[in-house]
Design a protein around this motif. Sequence first.
Motif, PDB file in Angstrom:
ATOM      1  N   ALA A  63      45.912  36.133  44.017  1.00 60.00           N
ATOM      2  CA  ALA A  63      45.169  35.712  45.205  1.00 60.00           C
ATOM      3  C   ALA A  63      45.138  36.822  46.252  1.00 60.00           C
ATOM      4  CB  ALA A  63      45.798  34.445  45.783  1.00 60.00           C
ATOM      5  N   VAL A  64      46.276  37.517  46.407  1.00 59.60           N
ATOM      6  CA  VAL A  64      46.317  38.597  47.390  1.00 59.60           C
ATOM      7  C   VAL A  64      45.387  39.734  46.975  1.00 59.60           C
ATOM      8  CG1 VAL A  64      47.784  40.368  48.421  1.00 59.60           C
ATOM      9  CG2 VAL A  64      48.643  38.051  48.151  1.00 59.60           C
ATOM     10  N   MET A  65      45.450  40.093  45.690  1.00 61.31           N
ATOM     11  CA  MET A  65      44.569  41.146  45.192  1.00 61.31           C
ATOM     12  C   MET A  65      43.108  40.776  45.418  1.00 61.31           C
ATOM     13  SD  MET A  65      46.104  43.752  43.863  1.00 61.31           S
ATOM     14  CE  MET A  65      45.000  44.477  42.652  1.00 61.31           C
ATOM     15  N   LEU A  66      42.819  39.516  45.175  1.00 61.08           N
ATOM     16  CA  LEU A  66      41.451  39.044  45.322  1.00 61.08           C
ATOM     17  C   LEU A  66      40.981  39.190  46.762  1.00 61.08           C
ATOM     18  CD1 LEU A  66      39.445  38.022  43.344  1.00 61.08           C
ATOM     19  CD2 LEU A  66      40.096  35.699  43.878  1.00 61.08           C
ATOM     20  N   VAL A  67      41.870  38.883  47.714  1.00 56.94           N
ATOM     21  CA  VAL A  67      41.509  39.045  49.124  1.00 56.94           C
ATOM     22  C   VAL A  67      41.173  40.512  49.398  1.00 56.94           C
ATOM     23  CG1 VAL A  67      42.354  38.955  51.490  1.00 56.94           C
ATOM     24  CG2 VAL A  67      42.827  37.086  49.942  1.00 56.94           C
ATOM     25  N   ILE A  68      41.958  41.417  48.805  1.00 55.42           N
ATOM     26  CA  ILE A  68      41.707  42.842  49.038  1.00 55.42           C
ATOM     27  C   ILE A  68      40.339  43.243  48.479  1.00 55.42           C
ATOM     28  CG2 ILE A  68      42.490  45.177  48.484  1.00 55.42           C
ATOM     29  CD1 ILE A  68      45.357  44.011  48.447  1.00 55.42           C
ATOM     30  N   ILE A  69      40.047  42.780  47.263  1.00 58.88           N
ATOM     31  CA  ILE A  69      38.750  43.111  46.661  1.00 58.88           C
ATOM     32  C   ILE A  69      37.614  42.551  47.518  1.00 58.88           C
ATOM     33  CG2 ILE A  69      37.276  42.824  44.638  1.00 58.88           C
ATOM     34  CD1 ILE A  69      39.865  42.405  43.022  1.00 58.88           C
ATOM     35  N   VAL A  70      37.773  41.273  47.891  1.00 58.16           N
ATOM     36  CA  VAL A  70      36.733  40.622  48.680  1.00 58.16           C
ATOM     37  C   VAL A  70      36.544  41.346  50.013  1.00 58.16           C
ATOM     38  CG1 VAL A  70      36.233  38.533  49.988  1.00 58.16           C
ATOM     39  CG2 VAL A  70      36.911  38.359  47.611  1.00 58.16           C
ATOM     40  N   PHE A  71      37.648  41.742  50.599  1.00 60.92           N
ATOM     41  CA  PHE A  71      37.571  42.456  51.873  1.00 60.92           C
ATOM     42  C   PHE A  71      36.773  43.748  51.709  1.00 60.92           C
ATOM     43  CE2 PHE A  71      39.421  46.029  54.249  1.00 60.92           C
ATOM     44  CZ  PHE A  71      39.007  45.672  55.521  1.00 60.92           C
ATOM     45  N   VAL A 126      41.611  29.913  44.020  1.00 62.92           N
ATOM     46  CA  VAL A 126      42.622  29.158  44.765  1.00 62.92           C
ATOM     47  C   VAL A 126      42.659  27.705  44.300  1.00 62.92           C
ATOM     48  CG1 VAL A 126      43.454  28.587  47.049  1.00 62.92           C
ATOM     49  CG2 VAL A 126      42.252  30.698  46.703  1.00 62.92           C
ATOM     50  N   THR A 127      41.489  27.174  43.947  1.00 64.37           N
ATOM     51  CA  THR A 127      41.467  25.806  43.426  1.00 64.37           C
ATOM     52  C   THR A 127      42.325  25.704  42.167  1.00 64.37           C
ATOM     53  OG1 THR A 127      39.251  25.484  44.266  1.00 64.37           O
ATOM     54  CG2 THR A 127      39.973  23.968  42.576  1.00 64.37           C
ATOM     55  N   LEU A 128      42.154  26.688  41.288  1.00 67.55           N
ATOM     56  CA  LEU A 128      42.954  26.697  40.065  1.00 67.55           C
ATOM     57  C   LEU A 128      44.437  26.790  40.391  1.00 67.55           C
ATOM     58  CD1 LEU A 128      41.068  28.966  37.557  1.00 67.55           C
ATOM     59  CD2 LEU A 128      41.482  26.527  37.433  1.00 67.55           C
ATOM     60  N   GLN A 129      44.726  27.631  41.367  1.00 71.11           N
ATOM     61  CA  GLN A 129      46.125  27.853  41.734  1.00 71.11           C
ATOM     62  C   GLN A 129      46.774  26.545  42.170  1.00 71.11           C
ATOM     63  OE1 GLN A 129      46.538  30.586  44.938  1.00 71.11           O
ATOM     64  NE2 GLN A 129      48.744  30.759  44.712  1.00 71.11           N
TER      65      GLN A 129
END
Lengths: 253, 668
Positions: free
Chosen positions: B62-70, B36-39
């Motif tokens: 970012a959305v995909m990342l949230v899914i992975i993290v979740f 997100v910092t990069l974004q």
Amino acid sequence: MEILKGRKIKKIYGKKQSAQEVLKGIDLDVEAGEYVGIMGPSGSGKTTLLNVLCSIDNPTQGTIEINGQMLQKMKSKQLASFRRTEMGFIFQDYNLLDTLTVKENILLPLAVGKTNEKEAENRCQELAKQLGIVDLLKKYPNELSGGQKQRTAAARALIIKPSIVFADEPTGALDSKAASSLLENLASLNKTNGATIMMVTHDPVAASYCSRVLFLKDGQIYTQLYKGDKKRTQFFQDIMHTQGVLGGDGYED
Amino acid sequence: MKISTLILRSMRKNIKHYYLYFFALIFSAALYFSFVTLQHNDAIDQLTQSSIKAGAGFKVGAVMLVIIVFFFVFYANQLFLKRRSKEIGLYQIVGMPKSTISYILALENLLLWVAALVAGILIGFLFSRFFALIFLKIIHVDGLVMLDFSFIALVQTLIVFAGLFIIVLIQTTWVVNRSTLLQLFHTTSNSEQKMKKMNPIQLILGAVGLAAIVYGYYLSTTIFNINESANENTLFIKMGVVLASVIIGTYFVFRFSIALIMNAIRSSKNGHLSLKDVLAVSPIMHRMKSNALSLSIITVLTALALTVLSLSSITYYSIGAQIEQYTPYDMSVANDEDSAFEKSLQAKEINYKTDHYELLNVPIDFTPVMKNEEAKQASKGNQYSDTIVLKESDVKKKLPSISLNKNEAYILGYNSIFQKIMPLEIGNQMKLRVNNSIKHLKLIGVEAKNSVPSEITYGGKKTIVLSDQLFNQIKTNKQILKQTGWRTYTGYTITNSEQMDKAISIYKKSTKGGIFTSHSKGDFAPEEQFSIKSETYKHSLENIGLLIFVTGFLGLAFLLATGSILYFKQMTEAEEERESFKTLRKIGFTTDEIMKGIRRKQLFSFGIPLVVGVCHSYFAVKSGWMLFGTELVIPLVVTIGIYIVLYSIFAILSTKYYRKIVNDSLPQ
């Protein structure tokens, strides 16, 4: 012939200041075909002695010879293979592998190295017959009762025809019926197969199946009793008596 | 004792259980925050502002990342709760109501999450610098990106993790409420069902699983074949069927097929197992039922990550070749409107080379050279398509290997997409129509490259090369000449690349930014802007560089998440098997002997999801790679290679953990 020879065995736990001497120089001999019991109150060093004798634990001082071989001269790899080929083990909590069937558990000590499969199969069947677990061979440990598990463990201990079997409180987790049936089994294996057995127990009934009982107190051998030609009930009385002298109340643990 | 003391003490006591969960949290927070910092970084924002795609790419990422993290945090929490089930049971036994237990766990979680977020954000900030450097490297931009601590990124991270925290709390409360005492005490020791004899249904399902995967693979190879009903709907239906059959097949394979094979091996031994079997085969069989689902998920995720990574690396790798195909020359001049440009070049002493082409627009029927019936059917009723025709002697300057007799022809611009959807039969006769007379042309060869840009060929259609004799003959036809919009084309190559920038500015000035007028008076607008190769290259590099960066980042997240989950799983299994190792050591097996079996188990636990995942992604990539680029093997092998190397680190870590457990199980 002497199977096991222990000399001046000492075991000290802890560092210098808080050091605790659990075994204080024990001398011990076991003849082939003997069925030796080790008794003593809690904290007397029974299990420590057994662990040291069977090379699972190292003595701080002293030497142990099994079948003419000095354990202290062996490296840990040699010791492991010596345990696998010369010693059998029965533990209080069975220590069977849950993922293996009864038969696979019994044959476990043969899992490394070359063994004649046919011979192993015969021996497994024979032991299973002697111990009354032929019908259970295909079952898994979690389908067995405590007594059945312990008889499986006994078969596993004897599959390699060990020079000596070490049993640590084998009846500790069993009810009295299962215990006496296992003890009968061990006694008959001792008699018919000539297996040398060394058993730690706090149960005088279990000890009364032995041919000789050692009493430990405070890390030293306090006395020993021979069964000789006595009946088991008579020997049991003797054990109870000695235990009374030794620890005050007979059933402490 | 107050509850707060209880919490602190239990946390101190359980530090071993926590650190795994803690690590998972820190890692997730760090990854998300750095992304997100990069974004939100100004410098990168400026770089990418030019294209809407770039911003969208970061958003989707970012959305995909949230899914992975979740997924990852959810799984880690589940494992964590399972490990602590005894403790939860104990609280219940001493009479603590479930609500209080949930409260305690919630407070503990809160402490952990706050600490992990702080650590994760710090680490993430450091990492974002590193990621920014990689990003610039990918898009070939030299320069330093100054990274300021971004408050938008901070707030966004906090919001996302607060949301995740609430979900984890719900999960925790649900697990606590649903559990009975008996279950809690048995989850670690007895969660596995006993092995049963294989019944015929399982046997059939095992076979069905394998068949479903093979069918999915087969279908995937036909997905872009044209048939009479080819349209987007059938394409999506086919894709859906491929996905479903491969995913279900994967689960069945894990759930039944593998157990089937292992069962066969094991029964054949009739109880006489080797130590390797004892340590690898039997524990795996024992846990297969409960592991099947998670192993399938990991396999599918691995396949997904590998496919996305491979496709984006194929795209990146093919940029050069793609541009070469669509824009073969540095600069273009059409219909000989080049006098001003060349004069300026000469005036500024810029060295250049020109290739001049004569062009004709001729209707040609390709159906006789098409290999498959479906493609023929598709062009039925409209066999003759307007095609740009070139002269052999012109083309030879660019592609010297071409040589033709009178009635022979060569096809240019026959790229990997055409090869897939329209295989051609070399040696057959095409039909060429001039007025109402038809000429037969023998197709003697094809070439992926083209010598005229896509602006001339109506967006990259095939181009035909004819012999000079035939070409000149057709040229005399007025009708043909009339329908030819672009009659000549001149490609410029600037021989000294240092003069490129100067040449470009001259070109733009003298051609109004590369705009030329076509003679055609048809549906097309007569004005066309021709692209400049180096600018197109830079532009693609930025776009595709961003794509590969975002997918690479996500791939890394996938890799770390799946690898860590497998590692956590193995850690848990190692703990569960500690007693077995102790027994084995006692009855006389050495650590080294035991480790041989463990290694085999690791090979299986990590290897099977990887091998199956690689297979899946290979077929997925193979079915559609030509839409993304021109080169398959090298980017695919490199991507999969890097993935395997990083992935094996987890297997090595896990083996090390096992060795420690085995070693510590006996004092000596």
